[in-house]
Design a protein around this motif. Structure first.
Motif, short mmCIF file in Angstrom:
data_model
loop_
_atom_site.label_atom_id
_atom_site.label_comp_id
_atom_site.label_asym_id
_atom_site.label_seq_id
_atom_site.Cartn_x
_atom_site.Cartn_y
_atom_site.Cartn_z
N HIS A 219 4.60 -0.80 -5.52
CA HIS A 219 4.21 -0.09 -6.83
C HIS A 219 2.74 0.15 -6.91
O HIS A 219 2.28 0.79 -7.97
CB HIS A 219 4.77 -1.03 -7.98
N GLN A 220 2.01 -0.78 -6.31
CA GLN A 220 0.43 -0.85 -6.42
C GLN A 220 -0.01 -0.38 -5.05
O GLN A 220 0.61 -0.19 -4.05
CB GLN A 220 0.18 -2.44 -6.76
N LYS A 221 -1.30 0.04 -5.29
CA LYS A 221 -1.97 0.36 -3.79
C LYS A 221 -2.62 -0.97 -3.64
O LYS A 221 -3.92 -0.70 -2.53
CB LYS A 221 -3.10 1.44 -4.49
N ASP A 222 -2.02 -1.88 -3.60
CA ASP A 222 -2.55 -3.30 -2.95
C ASP A 222 -2.39 -3.23 -1.37
O ASP A 222 -1.29 -3.41 -0.93
CB ASP A 222 -2.12 -4.25 -3.51
N LYS A 223 -3.30 -2.95 -0.60
CA LYS A 223 -3.33 -3.11 0.95
C LYS A 223 -2.63 -4.26 1.48
O LYS A 223 -1.62 -4.37 2.44
CB LYS A 223 -4.61 -2.66 1.53
N ALA A 224 -2.97 -5.49 1.23
CA ALA A 224 -2.68 -6.64 1.64
C ALA A 224 -1.20 -6.84 1.26
O ALA A 224 -0.56 -7.30 2.06
CB ALA A 224 -3.53 -7.73 1.06
N ALA A 225 -0.98 -6.52 0.23
CA ALA A 225 0.85 -6.93 -0.27
C ALA A 225 1.56 -5.79 0.50
O ALA A 225 2.81 -6.02 0.96
CB ALA A 225 0.68 -6.66 -1.63
N ARG A 226 0.91 -4.55 0.65
CA ARG A 226 1.80 -3.50 1.42
C ARG A 226 1.82 -4.07 2.79
O ARG A 226 3.16 -3.79 3.40
CB ARG A 226 1.03 -2.25 1.12
N ALA A 227 0.79 -4.37 3.55
CA ALA A 227 0.79 -5.10 5.06
C ALA A 227 1.96 -6.16 5.07
O ALA A 227 2.62 -6.11 5.99
CB ALA A 227 -0.61 -5.42 5.39
N LYS A 228 2.10 -6.76 3.74
CA LYS A 228 2.98 -8.10 4.17
C LYS A 228 4.23 -7.82 4.00
O LYS A 228 5.29 -8.24 4.54
CB LYS A 228 2.69 -9.22 3.01
#
Length: 113
Positions: A42-51
């Motif tokens: 839902h967010q454009k958070d690259k770290a969260a997306r990568a995890k």
């Protein structure tokens, strides 16, 4: 008779994969419900997306195998995965957060809090 046996084995394999998918999805949803973002992207958070990426990739790989078996067996595509993928991606600013969305999914799947 051999064709019937083969189809029965494929159906058993499909059921096993669907159970494994459901268990993996529940584990991911429980992690998200506990406050870790990224599963629903839902967010454009690259770290969260990568995890979350390896988890989502594993779910997609399993779903692809399930859909291949379902096609061979003359069944419709795997609805649980389609629903999950439809729930991913950008949302409006007033949408519920990923932890609440994950809890709603767990409720839908009959997993107690």
């Amino acid at each position: 008779m051999a064709k019937a046996d083969r189809l029965e084995r494929l159906d058993v394999r499909r059921e096993e994969l669907e159970l494994a998918y459901r268990e993996a999805l529940i584990a991911a949803l429980q992690t998200t419900a506990s406050g870790k973002w990224g599963l629903f992207d839902h967010q454009k958070d690259k770290a969260a997306r990568a995890k979350a990426a390896p988890i989502v990739a594993d779910l997609c790989d399993t779903a692809d195998e399930i859909d291949d078996l379902r096609t061979t067996l003359g069944l419709e595509r795997f609805a649980l995965h389609q629903d999950f993928m439809a729930a991913r991606g950008p949302v409006s600013s007033d949408a519920v957060g990923e932890p609440k969305q994950a809890r709603a999914w767990l409720d839908r799947l009959g997993v107690p809090a």
